[in-house]
Design an enzyme around this catalytic site. Sequence first.
Site, PDB file in Angstrom:
ATOM      1  N   PHE A 128       0.850  -1.191   0.000  1.00  0.00           N
ATOM      2  CA  PHE A 128       0.000   0.000   0.000  1.00  0.00           C
ATOM      3  C   PHE A 128       0.888   1.244   0.000  1.00  0.00           C
ATOM      4  O   PHE A 128       1.941   1.266   0.640  1.00  0.00           O
ATOM      5  CB  PHE A 128      -0.898  -0.013   1.244  1.00  0.00           C
ATOM      6  CG  PHE A 128      -1.961   1.037   1.204  1.00  0.00           C
ATOM      7  CD1 PHE A 128      -3.041   0.922   0.334  1.00  0.00           C
ATOM      8  CD2 PHE A 128      -1.883   2.151   2.021  1.00  0.00           C
ATOM      9  CE1 PHE A 128      -4.025   1.903   0.281  1.00  0.00           C
ATOM     10  CE2 PHE A 128      -2.866   3.138   1.974  1.00  0.00           C
ATOM     11  CZ  PHE A 128      -3.926   3.013   1.102  1.00  0.00           C
ATOM     12  N   ASP A 205       1.842  -5.233   8.573  1.00  0.00           N
ATOM     13  CA  ASP A 205       0.718  -4.329   8.359  1.00  0.00           C
ATOM     14  C   ASP A 205      -0.538  -5.196   8.308  1.00  0.00           C
ATOM     15  O   ASP A 205      -0.718  -6.003   7.386  1.00  0.00           O
ATOM     16  CB  ASP A 205       0.910  -3.559   7.056  1.00  0.00           C
ATOM     17  CG  ASP A 205      -0.199  -2.549   6.785  1.00  0.00           C
ATOM     18  OD1 ASP A 205      -1.346  -2.803   7.204  1.00  0.00           O
ATOM     19  OD2 ASP A 205       0.068  -1.520   6.136  1.00  0.00           O
ATOM     20  N   TYR A 230     -10.736   1.249  10.938  1.00  0.00           N
ATOM     21  CA  TYR A 230     -11.940   1.714  10.258  1.00  0.00           C
ATOM     22  C   TYR A 230     -12.415   0.771   9.165  1.00  0.00           C
ATOM     23  O   TYR A 230     -13.453   1.017   8.548  1.00  0.00           O
ATOM     24  CB  TYR A 230     -11.743   3.123   9.681  1.00  0.00           C
ATOM     25  CG  TYR A 230     -10.457   3.339   8.923  1.00  0.00           C
ATOM     26  CD1 TYR A 230     -10.299   2.882   7.633  1.00  0.00           C
ATOM     27  CD2 TYR A 230      -9.399   4.023   9.521  1.00  0.00           C
ATOM     28  CE1 TYR A 230      -9.118   3.086   6.938  1.00  0.00           C
ATOM     29  CE2 TYR A 230      -8.212   4.236   8.845  1.00  0.00           C
ATOM     30  CZ  TYR A 230      -8.075   3.762   7.551  1.00  0.00           C
ATOM     31  OH  TYR A 230      -6.898   3.955   6.877  1.00  0.00           O
ATOM     32  N   LYS A 231     -11.694  -0.313   8.921  1.00  0.00           N
ATOM     33  CA  LYS A 231     -12.136  -1.290   7.924  1.00  0.00           C
ATOM     34  C   LYS A 231     -13.016  -2.329   8.615  1.00  0.00           C
ATOM     35  O   LYS A 231     -14.177  -2.074   8.920  1.00  0.00           O
ATOM     36  CB  LYS A 231     -10.932  -1.920   7.230  1.00  0.00           C
ATOM     37  CG  LYS A 231     -10.027  -0.913   6.506  1.00  0.00           C
ATOM     38  CD  LYS A 231      -8.890  -1.616   5.801  1.00  0.00           C
ATOM     39  CE  LYS A 231      -7.848  -0.642   5.259  1.00  0.00           C
ATOM     40  NZ  LYS A 231      -8.371   0.308   4.274  1.00  0.00           N
ATOM     41  N   ARG A 379     -12.616  -3.906  -6.490  1.00  0.00           N
ATOM     42  CA  ARG A 379     -12.550  -4.747  -5.297  1.00  0.00           C
ATOM     43  C   ARG A 379     -13.951  -4.950  -4.726  1.00  0.00           C
ATOM     44  O   ARG A 379     -14.695  -3.992  -4.529  1.00  0.00           O
ATOM     45  CB  ARG A 379     -11.652  -4.135  -4.226  1.00  0.00           C
ATOM     46  CG  ARG A 379     -10.199  -4.035  -4.620  1.00  0.00           C
ATOM     47  CD  ARG A 379      -9.312  -3.689  -3.425  1.00  0.00           C
ATOM     48  NE  ARG A 379      -9.813  -2.543  -2.678  1.00  0.00           N
ATOM     49  CZ  ARG A 379      -9.210  -2.022  -1.616  1.00  0.00           C
ATOM     50  NH1 ARG A 379      -8.102  -2.569  -1.161  1.00  0.00           N
ATOM     51  NH2 ARG A 379      -9.706  -0.968  -0.992  1.00  0.00           N
TER      52      ARG A 379
END
Length: 412
Positions: A128, A205, A230-231, A379
């Site tokens: 990322f 990560d 927050y995911k 996605r």
Amino acid sequence: MTPTHDPAPLDAADPLALFVRRFLPADDVVAYLDGNSLGRPLRATLGRLDAFVRRDWGSRLIRAWDEQWMELPLAIGDRLGAATLGAAAGQTTIGDSTTVLLYKTIRAALDADVGDGRDEIVLDDDQFPTDRFVIEGIARERGATIRWIRVDPALGVTPDLVREAVGPRTAVVVVNHVSYRSGYLADMPEITRIVHDAGGLVVWDLCHSTGVVPMLLDEWDVDLAVGCTYKYLNGGPGSPAFVYVASRHQASLRQPIQGWMGASDVFAMAPAYEASPGIRGFLSGTPPILGMLALQDMLDAIEEAGIDRIRAKSVALTEYALALVDDLLAPLGVAVATPRDSSVRGSHVTVTHPAFREVVEVLWQRGVIPDFRNPDGLRIGLSPLSTSFAEVRVGVEAIREALAARDAGDSA
């Protein structure tokens, strides 16, 4: 509807189906397929926010720091560690953003090895962007070298690739547990062992795995890990990230952002910094208490459901999505860019097509919300507690309709 792809029997047999109703619906959304970017809010969070403003903040005011807030990052960290990470208490805390915590952990790991000539940071070329950007800055700041692992973008970092990359100069290896692009699930215990055998440390990560993939950080001898909330942890936009530091490293590793909340005596107002022992030493500034509220409701749900059952539904949802893609989208030229083997797949499915950038814009207008990743990836992010099989079906059918309409327009 293809009988074998009827979602009704799957939803009827889902032991976690009742959790879907606990999340707030969006009036104009018919299929939310982006839970791997931002999780839905729980209904319970409405009450928690109201009570916080009226009671904890509005009534207790500054007294609430002594009564609960000072220890809240550590208390929530312990809950998160137990429910999702396989981590004993005293090793996980909440605070800062993922980017800041990556900086802290990578710098701490790199600085720990400067003395014996280890000056290389190892990472792959499909991580990322924030991971790569932070590492580039640290390398420039500390005079370190970056060693790149070239990966197949449809997969991710394998043990063999890591084994080829590490050596006597390896200070720290940074790996995304689940690739943000492909959804590939890396072999955490084996990669960690390989790096340790080479004399380095590993920073994991966990942004795309925490809350959907069971982990055993303590048992797997993980050094350091960072993840957002927050995911799949549904903490809300900008909710603070978490950091895990194995207890065996806490006395020796020093994070570089020295702030008052990480000091040994927070209220001493001392003339010089002395780090607090334990995981508190990885804190810096005042914790974002408001940003921790919704996360607590999701931890309640995860603890009730159990991470193993969440993982089982995650696998079932992604298997179902792949079957729909093969049946409905492949005839339109859509390709799968996610591992077919569920043992090396996280909780999102990535599919590719040259038209997906414009198709996603159309889908959003129609209340179907996947996300797009350059250059041509769509996605389908499936958060197990908030997503039904019927919702997946509606979403994939909408993708087919949007693609077919575009193709018809191009040929007209």
